[in-house]
Design a protein around this motif. Sequence first.
Motif, PDB file in Angstrom:
ATOM      1  N   LEU A   7     -56.658 -24.006 -27.715  1.00 38.38           N
ATOM      2  CA  LEU A   7     -57.086 -25.154 -28.521  1.00 38.38           C
ATOM      3  C   LEU A   7     -56.385 -26.423 -28.041  1.00 38.38           C
ATOM      4  O   LEU A   7     -57.039 -27.450 -27.789  1.00 38.38           O
ATOM      5  CB  LEU A   7     -56.765 -24.899 -29.999  1.00 38.38           C
ATOM      6  CG  LEU A   7     -56.912 -26.094 -30.967  1.00 38.38           C
ATOM      7  CD1 LEU A   7     -58.308 -26.680 -30.918  1.00 38.38           C
ATOM      8  CD2 LEU A   7     -56.561 -25.672 -32.385  1.00 38.38           C
ATOM      9  N   GLY A   8     -55.060 -26.368 -27.906  1.00 40.07           N
ATOM     10  CA  GLY A   8     -54.326 -27.553 -27.493  1.00 40.07           C
ATOM     11  C   GLY A   8     -54.613 -27.958 -26.057  1.00 40.07           C
ATOM     12  O   GLY A   8     -54.811 -29.140 -25.762  1.00 40.07           O
TER      13      GLY A   8
ATOM     14  N   TYR B 164     -43.915 -29.253 -35.070  1.00 41.09           N
ATOM     15  CA  TYR B 164     -44.756 -28.064 -35.182  1.00 41.09           C
ATOM     16  C   TYR B 164     -44.160 -26.865 -34.456  1.00 41.09           C
ATOM     17  O   TYR B 164     -44.493 -25.720 -34.792  1.00 41.09           O
ATOM     18  CB  TYR B 164     -46.177 -28.395 -34.732  1.00 41.09           C
ATOM     19  CG  TYR B 164     -46.893 -29.156 -35.810  1.00 41.09           C
ATOM     20  CD1 TYR B 164     -47.594 -28.513 -36.810  1.00 41.09           C
ATOM     21  CD2 TYR B 164     -46.789 -30.542 -35.887  1.00 41.09           C
ATOM     22  CE1 TYR B 164     -48.196 -29.199 -37.836  1.00 41.09           C
ATOM     23  CE2 TYR B 164     -47.387 -31.250 -36.900  1.00 41.09           C
ATOM     24  CZ  TYR B 164     -48.091 -30.574 -37.879  1.00 41.09           C
ATOM     25  OH  TYR B 164     -48.677 -31.268 -38.907  1.00 41.09           O
ATOM     26  N   ALA B 165     -43.275 -27.110 -33.489  1.00 40.98           N
ATOM     27  CA  ALA B 165     -42.534 -26.000 -32.898  1.00 40.98           C
ATOM     28  C   ALA B 165     -41.688 -25.316 -33.964  1.00 40.98           C
ATOM     29  O   ALA B 165     -41.664 -24.086 -34.079  1.00 40.98           O
ATOM     30  CB  ALA B 165     -41.646 -26.495 -31.760  1.00 40.98           C
ATOM     31  N   ALA B 166     -40.988 -26.123 -34.760  1.00 41.81           N
ATOM     32  CA  ALA B 166     -40.157 -25.566 -35.831  1.00 41.81           C
ATOM     33  C   ALA B 166     -41.002 -24.920 -36.919  1.00 41.81           C
ATOM     34  O   ALA B 166     -40.693 -23.820 -37.406  1.00 41.81           O
ATOM     35  CB  ALA B 166     -39.275 -26.667 -36.429  1.00 41.81           C
ATOM     36  N   PHE B 167     -42.115 -25.579 -37.298  1.00 43.57           N
ATOM     37  CA  PHE B 167     -42.924 -25.090 -38.423  1.00 43.57           C
ATOM     38  C   PHE B 167     -43.657 -23.803 -38.074  1.00 43.57           C
ATOM     39  O   PHE B 167     -43.577 -22.805 -38.805  1.00 43.57           O
ATOM     40  CB  PHE B 167     -43.920 -26.176 -38.832  1.00 43.57           C
ATOM     41  CG  PHE B 167     -44.842 -25.759 -39.953  1.00 43.57           C
ATOM     42  CD1 PHE B 167     -44.336 -25.335 -41.167  1.00 43.57           C
ATOM     43  CD2 PHE B 167     -46.217 -25.793 -39.782  1.00 43.57           C
ATOM     44  CE1 PHE B 167     -45.178 -24.948 -42.210  1.00 43.57           C
ATOM     45  CE2 PHE B 167     -47.066 -25.412 -40.809  1.00 43.57           C
ATOM     46  CZ  PHE B 167     -46.551 -24.989 -42.022  1.00 43.57           C
TER      47      PHE B 167
ATOM     48  N   GLY C   8     -46.359 -26.183 -31.054  1.00 42.63           N
ATOM     49  CA  GLY C   8     -46.339 -24.997 -31.911  1.00 42.63           C
ATOM     50  C   GLY C   8     -46.317 -23.713 -31.108  1.00 42.63           C
ATOM     51  O   GLY C   8     -45.589 -22.766 -31.444  1.00 42.63           O
ATOM     52  N   ALA C   9     -47.098 -23.682 -30.022  1.00 44.79           N
ATOM     53  CA  ALA C   9     -47.132 -22.479 -29.180  1.00 44.79           C
ATOM     54  C   ALA C   9     -45.801 -22.256 -28.475  1.00 44.79           C
ATOM     55  O   ALA C   9     -45.258 -21.137 -28.461  1.00 44.79           O
ATOM     56  CB  ALA C   9     -48.258 -22.599 -28.158  1.00 44.79           C
ATOM     57  N   LEU C  10     -45.265 -23.306 -27.870  1.00 46.37           N
ATOM     58  CA  LEU C  10     -43.993 -23.166 -27.152  1.00 46.37           C
ATOM     59  C   LEU C  10     -42.847 -22.843 -28.111  1.00 46.37           C
ATOM     60  O   LEU C  10     -41.978 -22.015 -27.806  1.00 46.37           O
ATOM     61  CB  LEU C  10     -43.687 -24.455 -26.391  1.00 46.37           C
ATOM     62  CG  LEU C  10     -44.579 -24.742 -25.170  1.00 46.37           C
ATOM     63  CD1 LEU C  10     -44.307 -26.135 -24.623  1.00 46.37           C
ATOM     64  CD2 LEU C  10     -44.363 -23.699 -24.082  1.00 46.37           C
ATOM     65  N   GLY C  11     -42.850 -23.498 -29.277  1.00 46.53           N
ATOM     66  CA  GLY C  11     -41.798 -23.225 -30.254  1.00 46.53           C
ATOM     67  C   GLY C  11     -41.818 -21.789 -30.733  1.00 46.53           C
ATOM     68  O   GLY C  11     -40.764 -21.143 -30.846  1.00 46.53           O
TER      69      GLY C  11
END
Length: 489
Positions: free
Chosen positions: A70-71, A288-291, A418-421
């Motif tokens: 998606l990203g 978003y990495a953290a979330f 988000g994916a990397l986090g």
Amino acid sequence: MVNETLRPPGAARVTATLKPAAILALMCGAQFIITLDIAIVNVALPAIQADLGLAPSDLQWVVITYVLLLGGLLLLGGRAGDLLGRRRMLLLGLTLFAGASLTAGLAGSFAQLVASRAVQGIGAALAAPAALAVLVATFQEGAARNKALGVFGAAGGSAASFGVVVSGALTAGPGWQWIFFLNVPTVAVMLALIAKYVPADRNIHRGPFDAAGAVTVTAGLTAIVYAINRSVEYGWTSATTLGFLAIGLLSVASFVVIEYRTTAPLVPLSMFRRPTLNAANLVAALVYAAFFATIFQASLLMQQVLGYSALRTGVAYLAIAATSVVAAAGIAPTVLTRFGAGWTLVLAQAGTAAGLIWLARVPMHAAYWPDLFPGFLAVGMGVGLSLVSIQVAAFIGIPEQVSGLAGGMVETAREIGGALGTAIVAAVAIATARSLSAVPNESALTEGFRRGSLVAAGFSLVAVAIAITAVRRAERSAPATASIAEAVR
């Protein structure tokens, strides 16, 4: 054709009002269901693991694959909508999304599930920018468009929080397969209504689009995430880990070269010479990495260590879901107007870091109210405030002619971050658990969660530093107060 003499008084006005309202509802529905599928799988992960016999390191790919595609393809999807027709791309994207949802629900193996999640991500990348473009084309610039965009943003912002609650109910009820099956009839109805209410594409301008750029950046990020994942099994110095890391970095470097040379770049490199936008993108990725990482590992902690059912896990997430919605809709406008985007991000991410540090001290037999609830509350508040603040910060000093691209870059940064986090935190948690026990037990899994929470807190603290420096500097150098007040009105 209806005879005008037989039309009831006011009928034309009702029809004119109904169509934009219907389009707004449909576009918000598309955005909601696309964002929903980022979070909805998290609570179902233990059930998916048990049914398909997955290893702990496999679980993150059920989440990450969708988010990466998606990203990575989001900007290409926006360009395809401009060149091939936004309505056409919206219908195609949602059709792919629904078909892949069906095969994901029917999956009997890890490979089929991950492949289905990949196609879901491709469909979402085509549909999401098309939905926004249709919305912008439907409402005239000014108050009407601003209001519509506010509703659209709220739909996407609430979906991730809502997803973890719905996931618990579906997994505990008909089964985890229904987190995917639910999409099929929902999207089928949406497709029929979109065909009815959204006008056909007109004035399509054919031209080149940068497929090579989209493929190289997506492949590069996927290889980097896979290298992080493999580091748990083989270590950072192994040939497998270093090989995939090298492939990933070379692919990202190829993306930069392609963007420099192509006549129609996916992202003009001049956009990276805007310090405020770069800072906003980096903050979005860190937030978003953290979330995403917290939602991922908290779902496993509650079910694998604390013995929560899927339903109870979903209900436990109400602390994050409700707080984030209240913070975004009710608190953020007031705080932003008074303090600006920079200080609001500082407040939000400092609170998130505090909540994650609180979670990093949970005992093995944690109780919900004293041990989990305060941390969840702080994370929900931080995400809700950050969601709106990032959007405001990203557009400080951005000319209107590139505002759409800037918005797409922020969304891309969110998904990729988000994916990397999730990959980084999962790798730390799994490695920690394995270092304490060959067969991870409750004590080892709890310690893995603690270490992962500290890493996630580190993401938030870096976001604080960037907000204090880059975002605050941009606000001081630009008359942003008026624009901020208008943006959150």
